[in-house]
Each structure stands twice: as structure tokens, then as C-alpha cells.
Design an enzyme around this catalytic site. Structure first.
Site, mmCIF file in Angstrom:
data_model
loop_
_atom_site.group_PDB
_atom_site.id
_atom_site.type_symbol
_atom_site.label_atom_id
_atom_site.label_comp_id
_atom_site.label_asym_id
_atom_site.label_seq_id
_atom_site.Cartn_x
_atom_site.Cartn_y
_atom_site.Cartn_z
ATOM 1 N N ASP A 90 0.850 -1.199 0.000
ATOM 2 C CA ASP A 90 0.000 0.000 0.000
ATOM 3 C C ASP A 90 0.885 1.249 0.000
ATOM 4 O OD1 ASP A 90 -2.015 1.895 0.367
ATOM 5 O OD2 ASP A 90 -3.013 0.779 1.965
ATOM 6 N N ASP A 101 -3.431 7.389 -3.181
ATOM 7 C CA ASP A 101 -3.337 6.260 -2.263
ATOM 8 C C ASP A 101 -3.718 5.020 -3.069
ATOM 9 O OD1 ASP A 101 -3.571 4.512 -0.125
ATOM 10 O OD2 ASP A 101 -5.141 5.633 0.915
ATOM 11 N N HIS A 161 -12.074 5.994 1.569
ATOM 12 C CA HIS A 161 -12.133 7.262 2.287
ATOM 13 C C HIS A 161 -11.944 8.443 1.355
ATOM 14 C CE1 HIS A 161 -7.671 7.057 2.050
ATOM 15 N NE2 HIS A 161 -7.903 5.754 2.131
ATOM 16 N N HIS A 169 -7.396 10.853 5.374
ATOM 17 C CA HIS A 169 -8.728 10.335 5.719
ATOM 18 C C HIS A 169 -9.583 11.532 6.105
ATOM 19 C CE1 HIS A 169 -8.007 5.867 5.881
ATOM 20 N NE2 HIS A 169 -6.799 6.349 5.697
ATOM 21 N N GLU A 194 -11.087 0.923 -1.539
ATOM 22 C CA GLU A 194 -10.150 -0.149 -1.204
ATOM 23 C C GLU A 194 -10.845 -1.374 -0.629
ATOM 24 O OE1 GLU A 194 -7.207 0.858 1.809
ATOM 25 O OE2 GLU A 194 -8.210 2.724 2.263
ATOM 26 N N GLU A 284 -6.484 -1.088 -4.211
ATOM 27 C CA GLU A 284 -6.963 0.278 -3.956
ATOM 28 C C GLU A 284 -6.550 1.219 -5.088
ATOM 29 O OE1 GLU A 284 -5.157 2.095 -0.504
ATOM 30 O OE2 GLU A 284 -6.775 3.564 -0.323
HETATM 31 CO CO CO Z 1 -6.388 4.165 1.643
#
Ligand code: CO
Length: 299
Positions: A90, A101, A161, A169, A194, A284
Site C-alpha cells: 500500500d 493512495d 475514504h 482520511h 479499497e 486500492e
Molecule cells: Co487508503
């Protein structure tokens, strides 16, 4: 920030962050092989992000098997990728605070793993489905059903998010199941979707702190070295998550981090672990969602 995400300059920074994050994620997945030192891969990927003109928006998160999120190696960590296991890689990148992200999974020592591919399919389906105004019940249901159709469970307490400048976030959540939220996806928003899938219970519990921290609020203290440490963290990372190993020039960082944690000045991220210890997969992407359409910046 909200409502102004599609300003041209901001959009270009979001897209650049996305391109760098994609490269970094793919490089990380390629380099992560059984027997290779985890810290070597993480260092290389974070270096690549900087070389390409970005900054890590958080330390590379390495999740193996039941570890779903929030672990990064510490300084001198000698851990190697195991001969078998489900790896989640990630990556976060920011350009002037504009964040991408993204994550991918890999079956170490194996190939076509259905657990790995079902969360990837769920993400693809979600990207096909998402648009401004769509209900989260519907979107979450698409993710849930795609994972379940392969015989696995979505992880219910890990969610996508919203993302704002220097804020990973930002308050809005995108559930991976249908029955968590009655809301809709707003117009003109940046979101990360995600899906996490598992053969276990379908929720994560907190473990120990995984070498990742973030600044909660600075406080003036009587100790000059603690004040200087706070200042460096604030200037370099703002409130974004950072790694202990990024502060190598502070020989006493373990001590300083512990003190600031105890004072509530720092937050320490606990690793998130599947409740039954079963393996977890995750994919994600970050998306710009507006009435004009959806752009996956990290794809
Ligand atoms: Co994330």
C-alpha cells in the site's frame, strides 16, 4: 478544499501523484519476492517516489497474510518476505499535499490466487459503478457481492475514504458492504476505494503500533529537544503519517517518539489484523469523482 478539487492546478498535482503512486506500487509488487529483505524494497520504493518528484504521503505499508494495514519496517529491520503468503503493498504519494493512495496484492510463492483476484475484481467493479450521487448501499453491495461470489468475505470495518489536501482520511467513508451507510457519493470529491477480502471472520482488530506515527497537535514543552523534534515533524510531514526510520538523524528518536506519544502530541498507528488470523487481500485506487466523470489517478 472540497468543492474545488477540479481546479486545473490541483487536478494536475493529483494526476502526477497518481502516476508516481502507480509506478511505486508496481515496482514494489515486482521487487517483493520470497527471501528478499522487506526494508530494502520499502527503501527503494520510497526513494523512487522522491526521485519522480513526489513525497511519500505515508510510509509504504506492508501487510503479510492476516496483517491488513499499518505496518512498516523499523530501522534495521531484518525481516524477509516469507516463502508463501498474501502480500498487500500500500503506497501513498503527495505532490504539494495532493495525495494518491493505491494498493495491490500478490500471492508470494504462488500465482493465480482467488483471494487476491476477488478484491481486485471488486475494485474494478466499484470503479465501473461509482459516480457522483450514487448510493453507498449500492456501491458497497457491488463490492460485497463480487467478493462473496468467489467464496470470500469483505472486511467490514476497513473502508475507502475521501482525501483532501494533506488529509488522507478526510471524513467521508466508502464501505465495502451494503449495510453500513445510507449516504451517497458527493459531487467533486477525491476518494480512495479499497476492497479488502478474507477467508476469515471479515473484520480486523488492533495489534501493536507498527512504526507509523502522525502529529496530532504541537505543544510547547519545557524540553528543547522535544520542541525541535515536533517542529521537524510538523515541517516535513504536517499531519500526514510518517515512519520512525525517516528520522534517522535523531539518535534518540525512539525515546522522543515515546514521550510525544504519551503526551498525546503524536498518534501511533496500531497494526490492523484479521480477527481470526486468516489472510487478507486488498486493492486500492484513488479517484476524482465529479459530474463530468470519474478519473482513476493511480490506474
Ligand atoms: Co487508503
Amino acid at each position: 478544499m472540497r468543492g474545488r478539487q477540479t481546479n486545473q492546478d490541483q487536478r494536475e498535482k493529483l494526476l502526477l501523484a497518481g502516476r508516481i503512486a502507480k509506478e511505486a506500487r508496481d515496482r514494489g509488487i515486482m521487487l517483493s519476492e520470497p527471501g528478499v529483505r522487506v526494508l530494502d524494497v520499502v527503501d527503494q520504493v520510497e526513494e523512487l517516489i522522491r526521485k519522480m518528484g513526489g513525497q511519500p504521503a505515508f510510509p509504504v505499508n506492508i501487510g503479510i497474510d492476516a496483517v491488513a494495514a499499518h505496518y512498516t519496517p523499523a530501522t534495521g529491520d531484518s525481516q524477509r518476505f516469507p516463502p508463501r503468503g498474501i502480500l498487500k503493498f500500500d503506497v501513498g504519494v503527495h505532490v504539494d499535499g495532493y495525495i494518491a493512495d493505491t494498493a495491490a496484492s500478490k500471492d508470494l510463492g504462488g500465482s493465480n490466487n482467488l483471494l487476491v483476484s476477488c478484491s481486485q475484481s471488486a475494485l474494478e467493479q466499484a470503479i465501473e459503478t461509482v459516480k457522483a450521487g450514487i448510493s453507498l448501499r449500492y456501491l458497497g453491495g457491488v463490492i460485497e457481492r463480487t467478493i462473496q461470489s468467489s467464496g470470500y468475505r469483505p472486511v467490514t470495518n476497513l473502508m475507502g475514504h475521501s482525501i483532501e489536501r494533506y488529509n488522507l482520511h478526510a471524513g467521508f467513508s466508502v464501505p465495502n458492504v451494503s449495510d453500513i451507510s445510507d449516504g451517497t457519493v458527493p459531487d467533486d470529491i477525491v476518494i480512495a476505494i479499497e476492497p479488502f477480502a478474507t477467508s476469515g471472520k471479515g473484520f480486523v482488530v488492533s495489534g501493536r503500533i507498527g512504526n507509523i506515527f502522525s502529529l496530532v497537535r504541537r505543544k510547547k514543552l519545557d524540553d528543547a529537544s522535544l520542541n525541535q523534534f515536533q517542529e521537524v515533524i510538523d515541517e516535513r510531514y504536517s499531519t500526514l503519517p510518517f515512519a520512525e526510520r525517516w528520522l534517522g538523524e535523531f539518535g534518540n528518536r525512539t525515546h522522543l517518539l515515546r514521550k510525544l506519544l504519551r503526551l498525546g502530541i503524536l498518534h501511533g498507528y496500531q497494526t490492523l489484523i484479521e480477527a481470526s488470523g486468516a489472510p487478507v487481500s486488498q486493492w486500492e485506487h484513488t479517484l476524482i469523482v465529479s459530474r463530468e466523470g470519474v478519473v482513476a489517478t493511480s490506474k
